[in-house]
Scaffold this motif. Structure first.
Motif, PDB file in Angstrom:
ATOM      1  N   TYR A  54       0.786  -1.384  -0.144  1.00 21.22           N
ATOM      2  CA  TYR A  54      -0.064  -0.050   0.032  1.00 21.22           C
ATOM      3  C   TYR A  54       1.033   1.236  -0.143  1.00 21.22           C
ATOM      4  CZ  TYR A  54      -2.973   3.894   1.964  1.00 21.22           C
ATOM      5  OH  TYR A  54      -3.687   5.003   2.124  1.00 21.22           O
TER       6      TYR A  54
ATOM      7  N   LEU B 192       1.114   4.006  -3.055  1.00 19.52           N
ATOM      8  CA  LEU B 192       0.691   5.231  -2.574  1.00 19.52           C
ATOM      9  C   LEU B 192       1.737   6.357  -2.739  1.00 19.52           C
ATOM     10  CD1 LEU B 192      -1.482   7.039  -1.136  1.00 19.52           C
ATOM     11  CD2 LEU B 192      -0.275   6.768   1.023  1.00 19.52           C
TER      12      LEU B 192
ATOM     13  N   PRO C 272      -4.418   7.575  -3.242  1.00 15.95           N
ATOM     14  CA  PRO C 272      -4.888   6.472  -2.184  1.00 15.95           C
ATOM     15  C   PRO C 272      -5.768   5.422  -2.427  1.00 15.95           C
ATOM     16  CG  PRO C 272      -4.999   8.816  -1.243  1.00 15.95           C
ATOM     17  CD  PRO C 272      -4.927   8.867  -2.714  1.00 15.95           C
TER      18      PRO C 272
ATOM     19  N   LEU D 220     -10.862   5.191   5.758  1.00 15.73           N
ATOM     20  CA  LEU D 220      -9.809   5.900   5.269  1.00 15.73           C
ATOM     21  C   LEU D 220     -10.306   7.180   4.561  1.00 15.73           C
ATOM     22  CD1 LEU D 220      -6.801   5.715   5.005  1.00 15.73           C
ATOM     23  CD2 LEU D 220      -7.171   4.710   2.587  1.00 15.73           C
ATOM     24  N   SER D 221     -11.531   7.066   3.978  1.00 17.72           N
ATOM     25  CA  SER D 221     -12.330   8.231   3.540  1.00 17.72           C
ATOM     26  C   SER D 221     -12.610   9.161   4.520  1.00 17.72           C
ATOM     27  CB  SER D 221     -13.464   7.977   2.626  1.00 17.72           C
ATOM     28  OG  SER D 221     -13.081   7.174   1.604  1.00 17.72           O
TER      29      SER D 221
ATOM     30  N   GLY E  51      -9.620  10.905   5.922  1.00 20.59           N
ATOM     31  CA  GLY E  51      -9.119  11.775   5.167  1.00 20.59           C
ATOM     32  C   GLY E  51      -9.740  13.070   5.003  1.00 20.59           C
TER      33      GLY E  51
ATOM     34  N   ASP F 189      -3.349  12.114   7.227  1.00 22.61           N
ATOM     35  CA  ASP F 189      -2.732  11.577   6.032  1.00 22.61           C
ATOM     36  C   ASP F 189      -2.960  10.199   5.590  1.00 22.61           C
ATOM     37  OD1 ASP F 189       0.049  12.079   4.340  1.00 22.61           O
ATOM     38  OD2 ASP F 189       0.482  10.150   5.385  1.00 22.61           O
ATOM     39  N   PRO F 190      -2.803   9.757   4.436  1.00 24.12           N
ATOM     40  CA  PRO F 190      -3.421   8.741   4.046  1.00 24.12           C
ATOM     41  C   PRO F 190      -2.512   7.333   4.640  1.00 24.12           C
ATOM     42  CG  PRO F 190      -3.731  10.013   2.113  1.00 24.12           C
ATOM     43  CD  PRO F 190      -3.210  10.655   3.282  1.00 24.12           C
TER      44      PRO F 190
ATOM     45  N   GLY G   3      -3.454   7.094   8.321  1.00 26.46           N
ATOM     46  CA  GLY G   3      -4.709   6.698   8.128  1.00 26.46           C
ATOM     47  C   GLY G   3      -4.842   4.932   8.168  1.00 26.46           C
ATOM     48  N   GLY G   4      -3.870   4.608   7.237  1.00 26.54           N
ATOM     49  CA  GLY G   4      -3.665   3.180   6.809  1.00 26.54           C
ATOM     50  C   GLY G   4      -3.525   2.330   8.217  1.00 26.54           C
TER      51      GLY G   4
END
Length: 140
Positions: free
Chosen positions: A33, A37, A43, A93-94, A97, A102-103, A106-107
């Motif tokens: 990922y 990314l 993302p 994640l949405s 965001g 930050d993605p 967030g992951g």
């Protein structure tokens, strides 16, 4: 019980094997990922491609090491369960965001929920019929 006996007892515990395998799967999946990314800066693309690659990898590790089954007939259920995990990840994640997270971070933040959901789906839906008493031979 000596150290070897304790190690065998831990290995016999399906949840313990799932958690250990999950560490490897999570590291692999997050690495894919993260690389995607950084390569795409998108993302959704990174999450989608990372999920597909991760699911294939995970089928062999979870199916073989945790549930002692690599039955290809279970792939449809396995992919379906990861579809549910994917939707969880996508929604979480949405939301993160939208809150400015930050993605990449967030992951990481959504991993505990994804792991819990994955365990429940794999143990109750995908591999529900797998043997309760697995072989203790880690090579098999």
């Amino acid at each position: 019980m000596g150290p070897a006996g304790a190690a065998r007892a831990l290995y016999a515990d399906r949840l313990f094997r799932f958690l250990c395998t999950g560490v490897v799967n999570t590291a692999f999946g997050y690495a894919v990922y993260y690389v995607l990314l950084r390569l795409t800066d998108r993302p959704l693309v990174a999450l989608t491609l990372g999920t597909i690659i991760g699911v294939i990898f995970n089928f062999f590790t979870i199916g073989g090491l945790v549930f002692k089954s690599r039955d290809p007939r279970l792939l449809v259920r396995f992919f379906a369960s990861y579809g549910v995990v994917y939707l969880y990840n996508l929604i979480a994640l949405s939301l993160l965001g939208r809150w400015g997270v930050d993605p990449a971070l967030g992951g990481l933040l959504i991993l505990p929920g994804a792991v819990t959901l994955s365990w429940l789906l794999n143990s109750k839906f995908v591999f529900a019929g797998a043997a309760v008493r697995p072989r203790l031979d880690p090579v098999a």
